[in-house]
Scaffold this motif. Structure first.
Motif, PDB file in Angstrom:
ATOM      1  N   THR A   1      18.219  31.129  30.355  1.00  0.00           N
ATOM      2  CA  THR A   1      19.608  31.333  29.909  1.00  0.00           C
ATOM      3  C   THR A   1      20.585  30.407  30.637  1.00  0.00           C
ATOM      4  N   VAL A   2      20.184  29.895  31.813  1.00  0.00           N
ATOM      5  CA  VAL A   2      21.071  28.949  32.517  1.00  0.00           C
ATOM      6  C   VAL A   2      20.457  27.544  32.552  1.00  0.00           C
ATOM      7  N   ASN A   3      19.452  27.341  31.687  1.00  0.00           N
ATOM      8  CA  ASN A   3      18.793  26.018  31.585  1.00  0.00           C
ATOM      9  C   ASN A   3      18.274  25.494  32.923  1.00  0.00           C
ATOM     10  N   LEU A   4      17.734  26.390  33.715  1.00  0.00           N
ATOM     11  CA  LEU A   4      17.210  25.974  35.020  1.00  0.00           C
ATOM     12  C   LEU A   4      15.679  25.917  34.933  1.00  0.00           C
ATOM     13  N   PRO A   5      15.090  24.727  35.040  1.00  0.00           N
ATOM     14  CA  PRO A   5      13.628  24.660  34.969  1.00  0.00           C
ATOM     15  C   PRO A   5      13.008  25.325  36.205  1.00  0.00           C
ATOM     16  N   PRO A   6      11.940  26.080  36.025  1.00  0.00           N
ATOM     17  CA  PRO A   6      11.320  26.781  37.159  1.00  0.00           C
ATOM     18  C   PRO A   6      11.048  25.846  38.336  1.00  0.00           C
ATOM     19  N   GLU A   7      10.608  24.619  38.053  1.00  0.00           N
ATOM     20  CA  GLU A   7      10.215  23.732  39.159  1.00  0.00           C
ATOM     21  C   GLU A   7      11.393  23.302  40.036  1.00  0.00           C
ATOM     22  N   ARG A   8      12.612  23.626  39.577  1.00  0.00           N
ATOM     23  CA  ARG A   8      13.781  23.307  40.427  1.00  0.00           C
ATOM     24  C   ARG A   8      14.392  24.579  41.033  1.00  0.00           C
ATOM     25  N   THR A   9      13.683  25.694  40.867  1.00  0.00           N
ATOM     26  CA  THR A   9      14.256  26.984  41.238  1.00  0.00           C
ATOM     27  C   THR A   9      13.784  27.465  42.606  1.00  0.00           C
ATOM     28  N   VAL A  10      14.741  27.991  43.377  1.00  0.00           N
ATOM     29  CA  VAL A  10      14.392  28.625  44.659  1.00  0.00           C
ATOM     30  C   VAL A  10      14.570  30.138  44.476  1.00  0.00           C
ATOM     31  N   VAL A  11      13.491  30.879  44.740  1.00  0.00           N
ATOM     32  CA  VAL A  11      13.492  32.324  44.480  1.00  0.00           C
ATOM     33  C   VAL A  11      13.319  33.088  45.791  1.00  0.00           C
ATOM     34  N   ALA A  12      14.097  34.147  45.970  1.00  0.00           N
ATOM     35  CA  ALA A  12      13.886  35.029  47.129  1.00  0.00           C
ATOM     36  C   ALA A  12      13.339  36.357  46.631  1.00  0.00           C
ATOM     37  N   VAL A  13      12.219  36.772  47.193  1.00  0.00           N
ATOM     38  CA  VAL A  13      11.610  38.059  46.825  1.00  0.00           C
ATOM     39  C   VAL A  13      11.985  39.074  47.901  1.00  0.00           C
ATOM     40  N   LEU A  14      12.646  40.146  47.491  1.00  0.00           N
ATOM     41  CA  LEU A  14      13.078  41.168  48.440  1.00  0.00           C
ATOM     42  C   LEU A  14      12.046  42.296  48.463  1.00  0.00           C
ATOM     43  N   GLY A  15      11.315  42.392  49.560  1.00  0.00           N
ATOM     44  CA  GLY A  15      10.278  43.416  49.692  1.00  0.00           C
ATOM     45  C   GLY A  15       8.902  42.827  49.490  1.00  0.00           C
ATOM     46  N   LEU A  16       8.019  43.068  50.462  1.00  0.00           N
ATOM     47  CA  LEU A  16       6.615  42.641  50.320  1.00  0.00           C
ATOM     48  C   LEU A  16       5.687  43.849  50.381  1.00  0.00           C
ATOM     49  N   ALA A  17       6.176  44.955  50.981  1.00  0.00           N
ATOM     50  CA  ALA A  17       5.354  46.168  51.085  1.00  0.00           C
ATOM     51  C   ALA A  17       5.152  46.766  49.697  1.00  0.00           C
ATOM     52  N   TYR A  18       4.103  47.568  49.546  1.00  0.00           N
ATOM     53  CA  TYR A  18       3.831  48.110  48.212  1.00  0.00           C
ATOM     54  C   TYR A  18       4.716  49.308  47.890  1.00  0.00           C
ATOM     55  N   LYS A  19       5.320  49.910  48.975  1.00  0.00           N
ATOM     56  CA  LYS A  19       6.225  51.024  48.696  1.00  0.00           C
ATOM     57  C   LYS A  19       7.415  50.995  49.649  1.00  0.00           C
ATOM     58  N   GLY A  20       8.475  51.714  49.239  1.00  0.00           N
ATOM     59  CA  GLY A  20       9.721  51.679  49.992  1.00  0.00           C
ATOM     60  C   GLY A  20       9.585  52.193  51.416  1.00  0.00           C
ATOM     61  N   ASP A  21      10.291  51.528  52.339  1.00  0.00           N
ATOM     62  CA  ASP A  21      10.386  51.932  53.740  1.00  0.00           C
ATOM     63  C   ASP A  21       9.028  52.036  54.429  1.00  0.00           C
ATOM     64  N   SER A  22       8.098  51.204  53.986  1.00  0.00           N
ATOM     65  CA  SER A  22       6.781  51.135  54.608  1.00  0.00           C
ATOM     66  C   SER A  22       6.492  49.667  54.931  1.00  0.00           C
ATOM     67  N   ASP A  23       5.592  49.448  55.899  1.00  0.00           N
ATOM     68  CA  ASP A  23       5.215  48.066  56.231  1.00  0.00           C
ATOM     69  C   ASP A  23       3.880  47.695  55.588  1.00  0.00           C
ATOM     70  N   ASP A  24       3.348  48.583  54.754  1.00  0.00           N
ATOM     71  CA  ASP A  24       1.995  48.412  54.218  1.00  0.00           C
ATOM     72  C   ASP A  24       2.012  47.434  53.036  1.00  0.00           C
ATOM     73  N   THR A  25       1.363  46.290  53.212  1.00  0.00           N
ATOM     74  CA  THR A  25       1.362  45.284  52.135  1.00  0.00           C
ATOM     75  C   THR A  25       0.010  45.216  51.425  1.00  0.00           C
ATOM     76  N   ARG A  26      -0.863  46.191  51.684  1.00  0.00           N
ATOM     77  CA  ARG A  26      -2.198  46.113  51.069  1.00  0.00           C
ATOM     78  C   ARG A  26      -2.097  46.241  49.543  1.00  0.00           C
ATOM     79  N   ASN A  27      -2.705  45.316  48.850  1.00  0.00           N
ATOM     80  CA  ASN A  27      -2.697  45.274  47.371  1.00  0.00           C
ATOM     81  C   ASN A  27      -1.280  45.335  46.804  1.00  0.00           C
ATOM     82  N   SER A  28      -0.326  44.806  47.539  1.00  0.00           N
ATOM     83  CA  SER A  28       1.060  44.964  47.100  1.00  0.00           C
ATOM     84  C   SER A  28       1.349  44.137  45.853  1.00  0.00           C
ATOM     85  N   PRO A  29       1.961  44.755  44.820  1.00  0.00           N
ATOM     86  CA  PRO A  29       2.342  43.967  43.640  1.00  0.00           C
ATOM     87  C   PRO A  29       3.390  42.914  43.977  1.00  0.00           C
ATOM     88  N   ALA A  30       4.132  43.136  45.068  1.00  0.00           N
ATOM     89  CA  ALA A  30       5.115  42.128  45.483  1.00  0.00           C
ATOM     90  C   ALA A  30       4.384  40.839  45.853  1.00  0.00           C
TER      91      ALA A  30
END
Ligand SMILES: NC(=O)c1ccc[n+]([C@@H]2O[C@H](COP(=O)([O-])OP(=O)(O)OC[C@H]3O[C@@H](n4cnc5c(N)ncnc54)[C@H](O)[C@@H]3O)[C@@H](O)[C@H]2O)c1
Length: 431
Positions: free
Chosen positions: A314-343
């Motif tokens: 929608t903003v004509n931004l090609p993915p290869e020029r995009t910088v993305v920040a992912v908020l959250g790596l844990a698999y569930k809220g307020d946990s540090d557990d990243t095992r099999n995390s969809p994030a």
């Protein structure tokens, strides 16, 4: 049984907890703080050292105070030396039971733990398996102990499957108030385990056979996985019809016999993604619904990717020029557990397509130091975990740091899309 039963009543039965991870450490702490003398046996030396210095290696409410109390009282000590768990009255095995690459169960940790126990246990010991295991495993492990020790299961030692049902973030409450199942290889075994856990369990307790108990645990998590898959399928449909699936689910759940689960970027953790596989693995037939549910849930990070790429278009931004920040790596809220995390699966899914992926998770080491730090100069923020911190972010201020204001919500954290952002959320239809 008289000796061990009295030892349990008097809290003088000597215990060993094998595997001090998310389940084993809290369990060892609870038994120690209930008055038992507990030695935790763990193969990771750094974990042993941390625990003995009174510092937990996992994030969990209340764990630091409770661990300190247990260690300072002298009733909990960790070791990597199997000699130190010789001749204990009770062994509680809490090792991981993950999947292999090909989705078959990896029982090598359990077998190794059982072999260790078999070499040091005595006649009359009670062996409890808390790990989640495929049906019939406890009986197989009892045979393994018989082969190594020459003792007879049910006569010379007791053996039980006592599945754990706690949820990270609520472990110390749920250890006390959840109901528990004790699946004995004999009724006497189940009775002993029930008596033991009554030291701190206030919820209901039930006794059954070990194989029923194994199936119960796996059915519970399979039920949740299949129902989440259904909710996720509804989310896909909602996008086609331009409907906010969360509004639709809330309304559908006003029906007295409907309880639709919550859709999202995927299902993670050590349990839900693997337990359905453990349930069907020993069976003769293929079970389509259970396997399909797994595929649907595993595919959800790709829906988040589609939403991101649609927004970029929608903003004509090609993915290869995009910088993305992912908020959250844990698999569930307020946990540090990243095992099999969809994030993490989401990060892997976009990594090769975009210019840069940054991550920020307040509980996970090795990610950016703050939301602001991670989002400075980015084109898109993707919420992948429902950490409390993400519910109260000042998007106006954060937006002023971003190069392009795209916000993708994979966890229904944002109720009202912030002004000035191109917003898309899993299940949010066209809003
Ligand atoms: N984490 C949960 O929320 C949860 C909930 C219910 C049930 N379970 C089940 O409980 C079991 C344990 O899960 P977890 O999350 O605590 O795993 P974990 O990986 O956090 O902990 C397992 C620990 O066992 C140790 N270990 C492995 N092999 C060992 C051996 N031979 N001897 C001694 N220590 C050994 C590992 O180093 C690790 O510290 C699994 O079967 C899991 O499915 C987990």
């Amino acid at each position: 049984m008289k000796g061990i039963s009295k030892g349990i009543d008097d809290r003088i039965a000597e215990m060993a907890v094998v595997g001090l991870g998310y389940i084993g450490l809290p369990t060892a702490i609870m038994f120690a703080n209930s008055g038992f003398n507990v030695i935790g046996y763990e193969i990771r030396k750094e974990v042993v050292d941390r625990i003995n210095s009174g510092r937990a290696h996992i994030v969990e409410p209340e764990i630091d105070e409770l661990l300190k109390k247990a260690v300072e009282s002298g009733r909990l000590k960790a070791t990597s030396n199997p000699e130190e768990i010789k001749n204990r009255d009770v062994y509680v095995i809490c090792v991981q039971t993950p999947l292999n690459e090909d989705k078959t169960p990896n029982l090598s940790y359990l077998e190794s733990a059982v072999k260790t126990v078999a070499k040091v246990m005595k006649k009359g010991s009670l062996v409890v398996i808390e790990s989640t295991v495929p049906p019939l495993t406890t009986v197989k492990m009892a045979r393994l102990i018989e082969d190594i020790t020459g003792l007879k299961a049910g006569e010379d030692f007791y053996m039980v499957h006592a599945p754990e049902r706690v949820m990270p973030g609520r472990i110390f409450k749920e250890l006390v108030y959840n109901s528990r199942i004790f699946g004995g290889i004999t009724p006497e075994s189940a009775e002993l385990a029930e008596k033991l856990y009554r030291a701190f369990v206030k919820g209901q307790t039930f006794k059954t056979s070990s194989t029923v108990s194994e199936v119960v645990k796996l059915m519970e998590n399979t039920f949740r996985d299949v129902n989440i898959a259904l909710a996720n399928e509804f989310a896909h449909l909602a996008h086609q019809y331009g409907v906010n699936v969360f509004e639709a689910i809330d309304l559908a759940n006003t029906h007295p016999r409907v309880n639709i689960h919550t859709p999202g970027i995927g299902v993670g953790g050590h349990c839900l993604p693997k337990d359905p596989h453990l349930l069907v693995w020993p069976a003769k037939d293929d079970f389509g619904l259970i396997r399909l549910a797994r595929e649907i849930n595993d595919g959800m990070p790709l829906l988040a990717k589609d939403l991101l790429f649609e927004a970029l278009k929608t903003v004509n931004l090609p993915p290869e020029r995009t910088v993305v920040a992912v908020l959250g790596l844990a698999y569930k809220g307020d946990s540090d557990d990243t095992r099999n995390s969809p994030a993490k699966a989401f990060v892997e899914a976009i990594e090769g397509d975009v210019k840069e992926v940054r991550t920020y998770d307040p509980f996970v080491e090795g990610t950016h130091g703050s939301v602001e730090d991670a989002l400075k100069g980015t084109d898109a923020a993707v919420i992948a975990t429902d950490h409390s911190e993400f519910r109260s972010l000042n998007w106006e201020r954060i937006g002023s740091l971003m190069r392009t204001r795209i916000l993708i919500d994979g966890r229904h954290v944002i109720k009202e899309p912030p002004e000035g952002f191109i917003f898309k959320g899993i299940g949010r239809g066209d809003c």
